[in-house]
Each structure stands twice: as C-alpha cells, then as structure tokens.
Enzyme design. Structure first.
Site, PDB file in Angstrom:
ATOM      1  N   HIS A 141       0.841  -1.197   0.000  1.00 21.22           N
ATOM      2  CA  HIS A 141       0.000   0.000   0.000  1.00 21.22           C
ATOM      3  C   HIS A 141       0.876   1.248   0.000  1.00 21.22           C
ATOM      4  O   HIS A 141       1.872   1.314   0.724  1.00 21.22           O
ATOM      5  CB  HIS A 141      -0.909   0.040   1.234  1.00 21.22           C
ATOM      6  CG  HIS A 141      -1.936  -1.052   1.254  1.00 21.22           C
ATOM      7  ND1 HIS A 141      -1.618  -2.357   1.565  1.00 21.22           N
ATOM      8  CD2 HIS A 141      -3.269  -1.031   1.002  1.00 21.22           C
ATOM      9  CE1 HIS A 141      -2.716  -3.095   1.515  1.00 21.22           C
ATOM     10  NE2 HIS A 141      -3.717  -2.318   1.168  1.00 21.22           N
ATOM     11  N   LYS A 168      -1.389  -7.974  -4.337  1.00 23.85           N
ATOM     12  CA  LYS A 168      -2.247  -6.790  -4.218  1.00 23.85           C
ATOM     13  C   LYS A 168      -1.414  -5.516  -4.091  1.00 23.85           C
ATOM     14  O   LYS A 168      -0.594  -5.390  -3.169  1.00 23.85           O
ATOM     15  CB  LYS A 168      -3.162  -6.916  -2.998  1.00 23.85           C
ATOM     16  CG  LYS A 168      -4.011  -5.675  -2.724  1.00 23.85           C
ATOM     17  CD  LYS A 168      -4.699  -5.741  -1.373  1.00 23.85           C
ATOM     18  CE  LYS A 168      -5.443  -4.457  -1.070  1.00 23.85           C
ATOM     19  NZ  LYS A 168      -5.979  -4.428   0.318  1.00 23.85           N
TER      20      LYS A 168
END
EC number: 4.2.1.10
Length: 253
Positions: A141, A168
């Site tokens: 992230h 991700k």
C-alpha cells in the site's frame, strides 16, 4: 494455496467486504448487513488491527464464533499496520505470532501478509500458509502517491518471487494519469506473472479501478457495507451493479 471454493479468477472480480470493530458484539450489525447482502459478498476481510486487546487475546474462540455467524462466507484475515494505512502497532514478533495463530485456525481461508515486513517474517508466514492450505494475499500500500510504471512492475515481480497467491497493490493517485498507470501495470502484470493480480487506485479519483479493474486483470475488489476501510470504496450494492455492467451479468458469483 487457494481453496477452489473461492472461485478466484472465475467469473467477475470477487467482492471483499471488511469487518471493522473491536469484538463480535460491535461487529454484529455489519455481519447482519453482510448476510442480508450475501449474493453481493464473496469474501469477508477481518480487520484484526481494529480488535480490542481482549479479542486478540482470545482470537481462536473469536474466530470460531465468527465463522458460525458468517454461515460459510470465506474469511480473509488482515492485520494492517500503521505504516500501510491501518491501525496496527504490533512489533514484527507480535505480527508474526498473531498471523501464525490465524493461519493455523480452520476458519481462515486467506491471510494478508504485508510485503514490506522483514524477510525473516514474510517467508516463514508464506511457508506456513502453504502448509496449512491458506491462501496468501501479499499486499503493498502507498497512501502518498502512485509509483511510476516501472516501479509498479518491479513491485509485482518482487511479490511473485516472494510467493504470494494473490498480489495486491493499492496506491494513491494525484491525477487521472496515475490511475491509468496503475491499470496499465495491472494489465501487464497479469500477462507476465503466474499468480492472481489485484490493483487498486484509491480515493474518489481512482474509483474506476474498483469497478472496472477486472477488465484489466484484477481478480478481487473491495467494497463497503457500512464504514469504508479505504478511500474510494463503494457500497457493495453499487459495486455489484457496476461489476455486472463492466464485466457482464452472466458472471454471477
């Protein structure tokens, strides 16, 4: 190792909804809403960084009770650290111990492991997950900006080498061009790596990546039932309808 019953990569992008709360009592309303919208929700993300100390101390009993409450909806276990946009302040040793307990519990189908944790934690957690047949969402992230295309591709390549099942990447855009860069990286990574890919451009600006990401190669997307867990999340009702528009209504989960 992904359980085939998750149907990752089949049909439309799978919708993940986060549970945010201190204990089972605080989560009861969200669970009720999820069950009433069951056909919109494929996976529930359990955000352990919101848990009280008491819930964390009694994690195994909590997970057993939650599994019964969710009536078979698969659970993704996540402890998001502050450095990655969450509330968690565990040390690396505490992080390892918590995820180890979750991975070894039969209620957990998927576990989120942050790729920026130390190598001596990440690799053993991935190995343990594989031995317990728990799928790994390896996550990165960036809440400050969107890295350039080459850097995004390098992140996906590093994740592939580390061995996650679902890779991700979630980043913050400053312009529409940043959203395009993220989607391009998703598309290219989908062609180049063997694992499943997720790419999210956060905030209002990046919403298109949540509803049309599957067209470019994202296998899952994140929606909200009540409180959003990240900037730009849509309510699952809206998200499901948008997915059907972009990916086709014939792909029911």
């Amino acid at each position: 190792m992904l359980n085939p019953k998750l149907h990752i990569g089949e049909g439309h992008s799978k919708i993940v909804v986060s549970l945010l709360g201190e204990n089972l009592e605080k989560l009861s309303r969200q669970i009720k809403d999820i069950l009433s919208s069951h056909r919109y929700v494929d996976i529930v993300e359990l955000r352990a960084d919101y848990f009280s100390d008491e819930t964390l101390a009694n994690l195994e009993q909590f997970l057993t009770a939650l599994q019964e409450e969710l009536n078979g909806i698969p659970i993704l276990f996540t402890y998001r650290t502050k450095g990655q946009g969450g509330h968690g302040d565990y040390s690396s040793d505490e992080y390892f111990e918590l995820l180890q307990r979750a991975i070894q519990h039969p209620a957990i189908e998927l576990v989120d492991i942050e790729m920026l944790m130390y190598d001596d934690i990440v690799k053993p957690l991935i190995d343990l997950s594989q031995s317990e047949a728990v799928g790994v969402v390896l996550s990165y992230h960036n809440f400050e900006y969107t890295p350039k295309f080459k850097e995004l591709m390098a992140i996906y390549t590093s994740m592939q080498e580390m061995g996650g099942d679902i890779l991700k990447v979630a980043v913050m855009p400053e312009t529409g061009h940043d959203v395009l860069v993220l989607l391009q990286a998703v598309f290219e990574a989908k062609q180049q790596v063997s694992q499943y890919i997720v790419g999210i451009s956060m905030s209002e600006l990046g919403k298109i990546s949540r509803i049309a990401g599957g067209v470019f190669g994202s296998c899952i997307t994140f929606g909200a039932i009540t409180e959003s867990a990240a900037p730009g999340q849509l309510h699952v009702d809206i998200l499901k309808n948008q997915l059907e528009m972009y990916e086709g209504s014939q792909h029911e989960s």
